[in-house]
Design a protein around this motif. Sequence first.
Motif, PDB file in Angstrom:
ATOM      1  N   TRP A   1      55.932  27.989   2.588  1.00  0.00           N
ATOM      2  CA  TRP A   1      54.955  28.690   1.393  1.00  0.00           C
ATOM      3  C   TRP A   1      55.261  30.446   2.304  1.00  0.00           C
ATOM      4  O   TRP A   1      55.509  31.026   2.088  1.00  0.00           O
ATOM      5  N   SER A   2      54.940  30.235   3.496  1.00  0.00           N
ATOM      6  CA  SER A   2      54.053  31.580   4.011  1.00  0.00           C
ATOM      7  C   SER A   2      55.294  31.935   4.892  1.00  0.00           C
ATOM      8  O   SER A   2      55.462  33.218   4.290  1.00  0.00           O
ATOM      9  N   ALA A   3      56.444  31.514   4.964  1.00  0.00           N
ATOM     10  CA  ALA A   3      57.793  32.364   5.791  1.00  0.00           C
ATOM     11  C   ALA A   3      57.937  32.814   4.219  1.00  0.00           C
ATOM     12  O   ALA A   3      59.163  33.956   4.646  1.00  0.00           O
ATOM     13  N   PHE A   4      58.703  31.695   2.940  1.00  0.00           N
ATOM     14  CA  PHE A   4      59.255  33.199   1.940  1.00  0.00           C
ATOM     15  C   PHE A   4      58.787  33.404   1.710  1.00  0.00           C
ATOM     16  O   PHE A   4      59.165  34.679   0.997  1.00  0.00           O
ATOM     17  N   THR A   5      57.411  33.450   1.108  1.00  0.00           N
ATOM     18  CA  THR A   5      56.499  35.077   0.869  1.00  0.00           C
ATOM     19  C   THR A   5      56.267  36.213   1.497  1.00  0.00           C
ATOM     20  O   THR A   5      56.658  37.408   0.606  1.00  0.00           O
ATOM     21  N   THR A   6      56.451  36.293   3.067  1.00  0.00           N
ATOM     22  CA  THR A   6      57.018  37.047   3.915  1.00  0.00           C
ATOM     23  C   THR A   6      58.474  37.531   3.340  1.00  0.00           C
ATOM     24  O   THR A   6      58.691  38.421   3.281  1.00  0.00           O
ATOM     25  N   VAL A   7      59.359  36.246   3.949  1.00  0.00           N
ATOM     26  CA  VAL A   7      60.954  37.021   3.196  1.00  0.00           C
ATOM     27  C   VAL A   7      61.375  37.613   1.948  1.00  0.00           C
ATOM     28  O   VAL A   7      61.345  38.717   1.468  1.00  0.00           O
ATOM     29  N   VAL A   8      60.306  37.374   0.606  1.00  0.00           N
ATOM     30  CA  VAL A   8      60.339  38.145  -0.488  1.00  0.00           C
ATOM     31  C   VAL A   8      59.775  39.049  -0.654  1.00  0.00           C
ATOM     32  O   VAL A   8      60.131  40.384  -1.671  1.00  0.00           O
ATOM     33  N   THR A   9      58.715  39.426   0.477  1.00  0.00           N
ATOM     34  CA  THR A   9      57.493  40.645   0.202  1.00  0.00           C
ATOM     35  C   THR A   9      58.130  41.663   1.512  1.00  0.00           C
ATOM     36  O   THR A   9      57.438  42.529   1.575  1.00  0.00           O
ATOM     37  N   ILE A  10      59.079  41.107   2.093  1.00  0.00           N
ATOM     38  CA  ILE A  10      59.873  41.881   3.276  1.00  0.00           C
ATOM     39  C   ILE A  10      60.570  43.400   2.723  1.00  0.00           C
ATOM     40  O   ILE A  10      60.228  44.734   3.723  1.00  0.00           O
TER      41      ILE A  10
ATOM     42  N   SER B   1      52.624  34.438  -5.548  1.00  0.00           N
ATOM     43  CA  SER B   1      52.185  35.210  -4.426  1.00  0.00           C
ATOM     44  C   SER B   1      52.761  36.296  -3.527  1.00  0.00           C
ATOM     45  O   SER B   1      51.791  36.762  -2.996  1.00  0.00           O
ATOM     46  N   ALA B   2      54.084  36.400  -4.216  1.00  0.00           N
ATOM     47  CA  ALA B   2      54.795  37.804  -3.501  1.00  0.00           C
ATOM     48  C   ALA B   2      54.593  38.718  -4.533  1.00  0.00           C
ATOM     49  O   ALA B   2      54.116  39.385  -3.547  1.00  0.00           O
ATOM     50  N   MET B   3      53.860  38.618  -6.148  1.00  0.00           N
ATOM     51  CA  MET B   3      53.776  39.970  -5.865  1.00  0.00           C
ATOM     52  C   MET B   3      52.017  40.133  -5.792  1.00  0.00           C
ATOM     53  O   MET B   3      51.868  41.651  -5.655  1.00  0.00           O
ATOM     54  N   ALA B   4      51.276  39.091  -5.244  1.00  0.00           N
ATOM     55  CA  ALA B   4      49.858  39.834  -4.293  1.00  0.00           C
ATOM     56  C   ALA B   4      50.418  40.602  -3.274  1.00  0.00           C
ATOM     57  O   ALA B   4      49.620  41.181  -3.078  1.00  0.00           O
ATOM     58  N   PHE B   5      51.434  39.837  -2.427  1.00  0.00           N
ATOM     59  CA  PHE B   5      51.763  40.189  -0.598  1.00  0.00           C
ATOM     60  C   PHE B   5      52.228  41.893  -1.238  1.00  0.00           C
ATOM     61  O   PHE B   5      51.918  43.156  -0.968  1.00  0.00           O
ATOM     62  N   ILE B   6      52.794  41.804  -2.213  1.00  0.00           N
ATOM     63  CA  ILE B   6      54.000  43.222  -2.604  1.00  0.00           C
ATOM     64  C   ILE B   6      53.271  44.289  -3.449  1.00  0.00           C
ATOM     65  O   ILE B   6      52.939  45.087  -2.233  1.00  0.00           O
ATOM     66  N   ASP B   7      52.076  43.437  -3.796  1.00  0.00           N
ATOM     67  CA  ASP B   7      50.785  44.471  -3.759  1.00  0.00           C
ATOM     68  C   ASP B   7      50.229  45.260  -3.441  1.00  0.00           C
ATOM     69  O   ASP B   7      50.041  46.649  -3.112  1.00  0.00           O
ATOM     70  N   ALA B   8      49.702  44.902  -2.267  1.00  0.00           N
ATOM     71  CA  ALA B   8      48.778  44.945  -1.244  1.00  0.00           C
ATOM     72  C   ALA B   8      49.697  45.763  -0.288  1.00  0.00           C
ATOM     73  O   ALA B   8      49.799  46.818   0.058  1.00  0.00           O
ATOM     74  N   THR B   9      51.081  45.016   0.255  1.00  0.00           N
ATOM     75  CA  THR B   9      51.337  45.900   1.964  1.00  0.00           C
ATOM     76  C   THR B   9      52.150  47.286   1.275  1.00  0.00           C
ATOM     77  O   THR B   9      51.366  48.530   1.992  1.00  0.00           O
ATOM     78  N   ALA B  10      52.633  46.783   0.298  1.00  0.00           N
ATOM     79  CA  ALA B  10      53.679  48.462  -0.283  1.00  0.00           C
ATOM     80  C   ALA B  10      52.338  49.378  -1.732  1.00  0.00           C
ATOM     81  O   ALA B  10      52.521  50.225  -0.649  1.00  0.00           O
ATOM     82  N   LEU B  11      51.145  49.146  -1.388  1.00  0.00           N
ATOM     83  CA  LEU B  11      50.272  50.094  -1.402  1.00  0.00           C
ATOM     84  C   LEU B  11      49.349  50.942  -0.725  1.00  0.00           C
ATOM     85  O   LEU B  11      49.733  52.594  -1.038  1.00  0.00           O
ATOM     86  N   ASN B  12      49.507  50.290   0.368  1.00  0.00           N
ATOM     87  CA  ASN B  12      49.196  50.886   1.507  1.00  0.00           C
ATOM     88  C   ASN B  12      49.862  51.744   2.226  1.00  0.00           C
ATOM     89  O   ASN B  12      49.665  52.840   2.132  1.00  0.00           O
ATOM     90  N   VAL B  13      50.926  51.573   2.236  1.00  0.00           N
ATOM     91  CA  VAL B  13      52.486  52.673   2.206  1.00  0.00           C
ATOM     92  C   VAL B  13      52.630  54.300   1.518  1.00  0.00           C
ATOM     93  O   VAL B  13      52.686  54.790   1.862  1.00  0.00           O
ATOM     94  N   VAL B  14      52.307  53.325   0.215  1.00  0.00           N
ATOM     95  CA  VAL B  14      52.856  54.562  -0.937  1.00  0.00           C
ATOM     96  C   VAL B  14      50.733  55.667  -1.664  1.00  0.00           C
ATOM     97  O   VAL B  14      50.601  56.670  -2.191  1.00  0.00           O
ATOM     98  N   LEU B  15      49.923  55.286  -0.521  1.00  0.00           N
ATOM     99  CA  LEU B  15      48.696  56.256  -0.807  1.00  0.00           C
ATOM    100  C   LEU B  15      48.438  57.736  -0.398  1.00  0.00           C
ATOM    101  O   LEU B  15      48.116  58.135  -0.773  1.00  0.00           O
ATOM    102  N   PRO B  16      48.934  57.978   0.425  1.00  0.00           N
ATOM    103  CA  PRO B  16      49.663  59.460   0.954  1.00  0.00           C
ATOM    104  C   PRO B  16      49.993  60.118  -0.456  1.00  0.00           C
ATOM    105  O   PRO B  16      49.704  60.948  -0.632  1.00  0.00           O
ATOM    106  N   SER B  17      51.438  59.391  -0.685  1.00  0.00           N
ATOM    107  CA  SER B  17      52.074  59.731  -2.202  1.00  0.00           C
ATOM    108  C   SER B  17      51.388  59.851  -3.187  1.00  0.00           C
ATOM    109  O   SER B  17      50.548  60.887  -4.402  1.00  0.00           O
TER     110      SER B  17
END
Length: 504
Positions: A128-137, A8-24
């Motif tokens: 699961w929600s909490a740890f997924t968020t920890v992994v994707t923090i 799950s963390a892979m999917a969340f990292i992909d979504a949250t980090a991609l939004n931040v790097v869109l300008p670059s």
Amino acid sequence: MVSSILASAMAFIDATALNVVLPSLQQSLKASGADLFWILNAYLLMLASLILIGGAMGDKLGRKKIFMAGILIFITGSAACGFANSVTLLVAFRILQGIGGSLMIPGSLSLISSSINEKERGKAIGTWSAFTTVVTIGGPIMGGALADAGLWRYIFFINVPIGIAALLMLGLKVKETRDEGSNKSLDFWGAGTIALGLALLTLGFLRIPAVGLYNVQVIGSLATGVIFLAIFIAIEIKSSHPMMPLTLFANATFSGANLLTFFLYAGLGAGMLFLSLNMVQVQGYSQLQSGLTFLPFTILMITLARFAGGLADKYGPRLFLITGPATAGAGLLILSFIKQTAGPSAYFTSFFPGFLVFGLGMSFTVAPLTAAVMGSVSDHFSGTASGINNAMTRIAGVFANAIFGALAVLFFSGALQQQINHIPLNAKDKQTIMAQAANLGNAKVPADISIANKPVIEKAYHSGFIAAYANIMRISAALGFLGALMAFIFIRNKAVKTSAGSSS
């Protein structure tokens, strides 16, 4: 739990980090505003189209087997995205990621639901929600740091070691689970029609910014998509082994939770995207600073998700699913009133209060919402239920990006038109300036504009984007309030579990 969290963390990292790097990414690949929405939606489109199939395949063929296949395809697509040297290739490999995600994402929750005691399921999902968020923090923070260093491609590469670790755990330690009583045949006609219907609807919305609402491509795509969805419903009614048993929707809690999911996550997706673009392209934040601004939201999710899941187990999810989305909507509304700021130094008096309220709302929503969905169906439908709810999340994201992307360009163009009417320019210059509206916050003053007018036009671009941002955030807030209304109308604390052909 660990393998589910990592995947799950892979999917969340992909979504949250991609939004931040869109300008670059936009600068590196010379992508237009429309290209950005395709990069986001190529992935979400495949998820929305195929995630129901992934959930049904897991129930019938083995949840672990389908989960592992999804992880393998996802990390292959991620590695390919990291090497993509054009927008076209990146979109193509995002499609491959989406195919993997459609098999991987339903498996995560269905493995937990089919393995954890019913009385502890809310707490397990909260964990699961909490740890997924920890992994994707580190997702947005890492994304911002890498983008500022010109290394945005590593956002995709990071998925590979995480995915390999999850595959090793699943292969060595996790037992296979499936719905032993079900027929192993798959509903291929249903799968094909739902995939085509969702894909055509999304394509129609995505074409609006480029060709306009009344273009034959848009009308034809939307109309054909609706026809395919109607055919899908007819197939599911008649099928003896449907991939999406419509009897599940006879349960008011299941239906209400999915409506809530659709509205809330449409608002969430649009809000997070335009917040990131506003901060970097207009407010003067670096991409690392933009990533750091999401920390209050993330910390609240970490500290409160498990607690909220436990309370929902004890008292029922209804109150949380009314107050949580309403509070999240209030946070988005607060964020909509932010104008041009002094940059990162003004964060705590501008963006922080809205983030705090928004984060509180989402923290008390996520675990109770998932527990309500999974607790309203019989265990042997856990994969299908997870697939449907995740499909609602992804469909909401796709439609939000497509529709709000079109709206943002319209809002920006309207505000920009008013701004440049007061600047002494000839018709050709005005047309050249307006053409940049498609790039939203990345709009650049055309090179042939006189030096004296450039600062005024740059200010007009910023003002126009902030006006568009405010409108998008207010619509997003309204969607949060609409989600709370769905919970008030439909969700009850004592859900009657729905099974294949009856309610019991």
